[in-house]
Design an enzyme around this catalytic site. Sequence first.
Site, mmCIF file in Angstrom:
data_model
loop_
_atom_site.group_PDB
_atom_site.id
_atom_site.type_symbol
_atom_site.label_atom_id
_atom_site.label_comp_id
_atom_site.label_asym_id
_atom_site.label_seq_id
_atom_site.Cartn_x
_atom_site.Cartn_y
_atom_site.Cartn_z
ATOM 1 N N ARG A 34 16.398 15.763 13.183
ATOM 2 C CA ARG A 34 15.515 16.558 12.331
ATOM 3 C C ARG A 34 15.467 18.023 12.771
ATOM 4 N NH1 ARG A 34 10.500 12.653 10.408
ATOM 5 N NH2 ARG A 34 11.787 10.908 9.778
ATOM 6 N N ASP A 139 -1.704 15.307 0.922
ATOM 7 C CA ASP A 139 -0.719 15.068 1.974
ATOM 8 C C ASP A 139 -0.560 16.388 2.725
ATOM 9 O OD1 ASP A 139 1.572 12.642 2.288
ATOM 10 O OD2 ASP A 139 2.098 14.540 3.246
HETATM 11 C C1 LIG Z 1 4.736 6.686 5.380
HETATM 12 S S1 LIG Z 1 3.947 7.789 4.270
HETATM 13 C C2 LIG Z 1 2.785 6.680 3.502
HETATM 14 C C3 LIG Z 1 2.656 6.940 2.033
HETATM 15 C C4 LIG Z 1 1.703 5.996 1.276
HETATM 16 N N1 LIG Z 1 0.341 6.152 1.722
HETATM 17 C C5 LIG Z 1 2.133 4.561 1.381
HETATM 18 O O1 LIG Z 1 1.419 3.756 1.980
HETATM 19 O O2 LIG Z 1 3.203 4.219 0.857
HETATM 20 C C6 LIG Z 1 2.912 8.760 5.370
HETATM 21 C C7 LIG Z 1 2.481 10.087 4.779
HETATM 22 O O3 LIG Z 1 1.462 10.626 5.615
HETATM 23 C C8 LIG Z 1 1.586 12.028 5.616
HETATM 24 N N2 LIG Z 1 0.918 12.608 6.788
HETATM 25 C C9 LIG Z 1 1.307 12.555 8.083
HETATM 26 N N3 LIG Z 1 0.454 13.245 8.865
HETATM 27 C C10 LIG Z 1 -0.506 13.729 8.051
HETATM 28 C C11 LIG Z 1 -1.665 14.535 8.270
HETATM 29 N N4 LIG Z 1 -2.003 14.980 9.486
HETATM 30 N N5 LIG Z 1 -2.417 14.848 7.211
HETATM 31 C C12 LIG Z 1 -2.093 14.411 5.965
HETATM 32 N N6 LIG Z 1 -1.003 13.666 5.690
HETATM 33 C C13 LIG Z 1 -0.221 13.326 6.727
HETATM 34 C C14 LIG Z 1 3.091 12.250 5.617
HETATM 35 O O4 LIG Z 1 3.455 13.529 5.160
HETATM 36 C C15 LIG Z 1 3.585 11.118 4.712
HETATM 37 O O5 LIG Z 1 3.805 11.555 3.403
#
Ligand SMILES: C[S@@+](CC[C@H](N)C(=O)[O-])C[C@H]1O[C@@H](n2cnc3c(N)ncnc32)[C@H](O)[C@@H]1O
Length: 280
Positions: A34, A139
Amino acid sequence: MDDTLHLHEKVKELLYSFTGITLTENKDIMISNRLHKLKRNASFHGSLDDLLEAIKEGNYKTEFINAFTTNKTHFFREEFHFADLKNRVLPELLKHNQDVKLYCSASSTGEEPYSMAMTILETQEELGKKINATIIATDIDTNVLQYAANGIYRFSKSSKEFPSWLKPQKYFKKRVEKNLASEEILIKVKPELQKMVTFQVMNLNDANYPFAKNQFDVVFCRNVLIYFSAIDQEKILFRLFRHLKIGGTLYIGHSESPGKLEAYVRRIGQNIFIKEKEVS
Ligand SMILES: C[S@@+](CC[C@H](N)C(=O)[O-])C[C@H]1O[C@@H](n2cnc3c(N)ncnc32)[C@H](O)[C@@H]1O
């Protein structure tokens, strides 16, 4: 310390300070890939160390955050949560003729909040009652939010993402694109669904969230807590919880746990919790 280790430690520190995300052990290959991709995409000509210094000074911060989030998601992931929303939560709320406010706290590319919206429209049809629903979806990653707002998804024709109780054709329009493989289709979310969801950038690690106390009837916080340390998971859950109404429903991901919040909720299903008490 060897150079790679030093770089990776710096990435972890920066990522933690910006987002609260804790990268666990065994992430070396992921970090390297990354980081190199970020350098290429940013057309940065210095060393990786120079790039991290620049990020520390506030340059490429958004690009860095976007590069290190993991956005895996799909429509109706953990379908039983949407079934619970349709069969229990919405009919109960409608008895009191309420406007319904829902929050999706890590919406990624939008499949989760659009699944919430489709569930609401299906329930509305089934019950023959209008539901005034608003869905806020946030997000930290600005790229996925842009993708979500566009609402265009590429699908394999054999995809089994949608539950049997819903016809996706009602909610999407097919798009024509030259470069599609024969087994793929491109679909766009219809405006009726799109207008139900407001996407905004928000960091769950912030000390305060821009919502009123007890604002939401439903909070989805799924498959995001896993990226935080146990202490930070608890802080986030307690912070989110203040914005959920008493009697409101909290959904968390299959491998996540409510921790100390357990004292304030009643568990009614697989990672489905009803708020019983206010947190102090
Ligand atoms: C694996 S995805 C899960 C998506 C969805 N909630 C699901 O269950 O399919 C995790 C998401 O959390 C977001 N994320 C990670 N850290 C975060 C933060 N500090 N604040 C807000 N969003 C965050 C990431 O950008 C990502 O899009």
